[in-house]
Every structure is written in C-alpha cells, then in structure tokens.
Design a protein around this motif. Sequence first.
Motif, PDB file in Angstrom:
ATOM      1  N   ASN A 149      41.157  33.462  38.286  1.00  0.00           N
ATOM      2  CA  ASN A 149      40.056  34.176  38.940  1.00  0.00           C
ATOM      3  C   ASN A 149      40.540  35.093  40.062  1.00  0.00           C
ATOM      4  O   ASN A 149      39.905  36.102  40.359  1.00  0.00           O
ATOM      5  N   GLN A 150      41.651  34.768  40.656  1.00  0.00           N
ATOM      6  CA  GLN A 150      42.234  35.677  41.650  1.00  0.00           C
ATOM      7  C   GLN A 150      42.813  36.919  40.981  1.00  0.00           C
ATOM      8  O   GLN A 150      42.632  38.041  41.459  1.00  0.00           O
ATOM      9  N   GLU A 151      43.504  36.712  39.854  1.00  0.00           N
ATOM     10  CA  GLU A 151      44.175  37.840  39.191  1.00  0.00           C
ATOM     11  C   GLU A 151      43.191  38.796  38.537  1.00  0.00           C
ATOM     12  O   GLU A 151      43.307  40.020  38.689  1.00  0.00           O
ATOM     13  N   TYR A 152      42.210  38.273  37.805  1.00  0.00           N
ATOM     14  CA  TYR A 152      41.343  39.136  37.002  1.00  0.00           C
ATOM     15  C   TYR A 152      40.037  39.501  37.702  1.00  0.00           C
ATOM     16  O   TYR A 152      39.424  40.507  37.358  1.00  0.00           O
ATOM     17  N   TYR A 153      39.609  38.697  38.662  1.00  0.00           N
ATOM     18  CA  TYR A 153      38.328  38.963  39.343  1.00  0.00           C
ATOM     19  C   TYR A 153      38.516  39.220  40.834  1.00  0.00           C
ATOM     20  O   TYR A 153      37.529  39.377  41.549  1.00  0.00           O
ATOM     21  N   GLN A 154      39.773  39.265  41.285  1.00  0.00           N
ATOM     22  CA  GLN A 154      40.093  39.490  42.695  1.00  0.00           C
ATOM     23  C   GLN A 154      39.255  38.575  43.591  1.00  0.00           C
ATOM     24  O   GLN A 154      38.777  38.983  44.664  1.00  0.00           O
TER      25      GLN A 154
END
Length: 414
Positions: A149-154
């Motif tokens: 969720n950090q990588e794809y949804y910042q």
Amino acid sequence: MKTLSLFLSIALLGLSPQSCTNTPVDDSAVNTIELDIKSQQLIEGDNAFGLELFKAVNASLEEDKNLMLSPLSTSLALAMTYNGAEGNTKSQMEETLHKAGFSSQEINNAYQQLVAALKSHDSKVDLSIANAIYHRDDFQVNSNFISTNQEYYQAEVEALNFNAPEASKKQVNEWVNDQTRNKIEKIIDSVSPNDVMYLLNAIYFNGEWTYRFDKDQTENRTFYTEGGNELQVPSMMLEEVPLNYASTEQFELLELPYGKEKYSMLIFLPNKNHSTNEVIAGLGSAGLNELLGNLHQRNLKVYFPKFEFAFETSLQDALNTLGMTDAFSPMLADFSGISNRSDLFLSEVKHKSYIKVDEKGTEAAAVTSVTVGVTSIGAEPVFNVNRPFVFAIREKDTNTLLFLGKVNNPLRHE
C-alpha cells in the motif's frame, strides 16, 4: 473480538481558480492520458461498481435529501483493504468491485498509473488524492500489506497508541481535515477498544469552469421540487456558448467543462414526466458510454442553481446488498493478508463528502449511465435546471467517474 475499521472521506472543492498544490504549474500544461488495456478495463469496472453503489445508497435515501458519492475514492479505499483479503472474502470483493479476472498486481499497477495521471492532468484543475493507514501500535501488521500500500497507493502509515483514544482520534481527524482543505473536519467520532486499524482515502477537487458564470446575472429563480413545492433559489446564468448536449426520452444531458476541458460535470435533467430516481435506476456503464458518444455541440443559454451541501453515510448495507457480505462477518471474514490474526473483520465503511458549486467553479459530481441513446434537439436553446437533477464529475480521456450525486433541494445543506 478485534475489529478492522475502514473509513472513507471525500471532499470536492471548486471555488478558487488558484491551485492549492505546493509546486507551481504552467497554465499552458495539459496532458492526454493514455492507459494500457488492463487499466482501461479496471476503470470500466470501477464505473460499473460506482453506479451500482450509487443506486443502492439512493434506494435508502430519505425524501428530499441531497446525495454525493465518489466511486473513485470508494474503489481506492477498498482496493487497499483488498490487498489484505484472502479466500472467499477476497472473491466476494473481486465480484462486488468488478475486479474478477484481475490479479492483485494488475489492480495495484493500474491504480498507480491512473492516480499519477489524474493528478498531473490539467493545470486549471487541482486534484489531490491521498491515502493513509493508522493502526494500533501493539497490533502486528504483515509487512507485505504495508509495503504494497505504500508502494502503489503512496499510503502514509503510522502506528498510534489507541489506548490514548482522544489523541489518536485527533491525529486521524487532523489528517482528514488537512487533506480536504478544512472542508471535512472529522471522520471518526471515537476510537473503540476493539478498533485496530483505519484505512483512509481523501480526494480534493478544485475545478474552474471553462465558461465562467457572470455573478451579476445570478438571481433568485423558481426551483420546482419533486414534492410539488416551489423554492426561490440563487441561480446562475451563462450566456449562449457551445456546449455538449444530448437528450433521451427520460432526460436531457449537458456537459459543463472545467479548465482545459479534460474534466467536466455532466448534468442529467429529468424531463417533466420523469424523476431523478428513474434516471438513476436506468444508469449503467455501457449505456452511459453510448450516451456520451452521442453528445453533440450546441449553443445553449444555461440556468443553473448554486448549491452547497455535505453528505455522510455508512456504506456497509449497500456493500452487503452488492454481495460483499463476508468482510463484515466476524465469523466469516478473512483478512489474514493484513495480520496473522483470524479475528479481523470490517466494522464500518464510512463515507463523507462535501460539495459547493458557484460562478467560478465546482466541487461535486454525479455519475449517470443511461441505456437510451436517442438524441434530439429541443425547440429552445435554453438548458434550465429548475428541478431536481443528477450530476457527475468525470475525467474525459479515461472516462473515470470521480463523483456521483443528485440535488433534490439546492437550499438544503445536508
């Protein structure tokens, strides 16, 4: 038993022509969004889900109340949650969200592309999309769920001491208030002892009309409610300009563009023998695409009421109606992708929105998809929004539906 609480917040702001982003943008900048096939299919699925959710919430709405949802924001919040679902819970979410046939990787890649493209699309439209995950500091979260969720949804991720409920509530609500430019002050009323995680999405939209209404022409005009009442409503006027228009047996459709015409508001005005509920009941993504393909340019004078309202609802019943049932069941939910615990389920999906429309611009939208593709020309070159209507805000290259709503009473603020 522990619970996993999912919250959703949305705000549409469109009053100031200045951008509220930190980095100045060249006023001449405008991009064309080109997505791969999977991303285009995902948007079609999002629109279909958004229209179904809109119908379900509208069916439970009290008479005379205004309504606004964001299909995009709801899909993004649930997509983050989906990254932690397994088993039948995951399958139900795929069916409800129209994601069956997509891998998790394809879904995440598509949303990453789409959000990046939307936010940098038109210098005359300020669109920000933000995600956050707040969790109890003693709750063990799977690292892969967080990193995805950090990588794809910042997504901003932070552990909080939920044993200090007032401080935790304050921090979550401050994030919501900041992301919505002070238009939505809070999303949670209290931190329950059983809450372990809040997943948040906030969308802010600030669009300046391409053809601005003249403030000097705004005056009280009669608005006829579906209940037979007559209201005196501040209504704007736009002199004849070339606008996209279509009509069906049920309604007229007008497109009002923002900025450099990459974003627009669609206004579905029911004909006098039809209602907003009939229009909404007939919505479908395929029919909407066909109708939008029949839009043609026409010089029109427009009368359009000013309005401002906030909307709040729980989406749990609507999502249950659409088939996403296991996620809310303590006995059946499987969110083992979030944590190794077996006692997680969704206790709430909360949705808040805010919209204001005036002479400069707008911050609301509604989506309507109609199966009737008949196009006709009216006798008078006037589009007079003097009765309840449905509206949508979309991005035109991808046909992404950012917001869907209806206005029963322009004077009502909730």
